[in-house]
Scaffold this motif. Sequence first.
Motif: not given
Length: 108
Positions: A60-61, A48-49, A43-45, A88-90
């Motif tokens: 989105r990724a 995530k936020r 996922l992009t930052t 990352t973990r997502d």
Amino acid sequence: MPIETNGWKSLLETLKEAIRDLSSILVPLYGHLKAYSCRAYPLTTKVKRGKERKRKLKPRAHIGYLVGYDSTNIFRIWVLALSKVIRTRDVIFNKDLFFDPKSEDLTA
């Protein structure tokens, strides 16, 4: 040499039995492992936020490839578009696609 206190078993036989008993208790978990260089979609930052909620057509990724692990749930992903490795973990993995430099467009 076999001795009477070990039931006339050698030290090697006693050690093998101890390891066999421990291996049934201490089974390592391999569920988190993925194949290196398989395609990954982290996922992009901004996603995530939670800043990209209203823009449904934005990506989105990123598209990347697995290059390593930092932990059981933190992966190191090489993202071609950013030209860097992110932690990352997502992430979602596609185990059927792998990195091939001949077929990838590395300029985009």
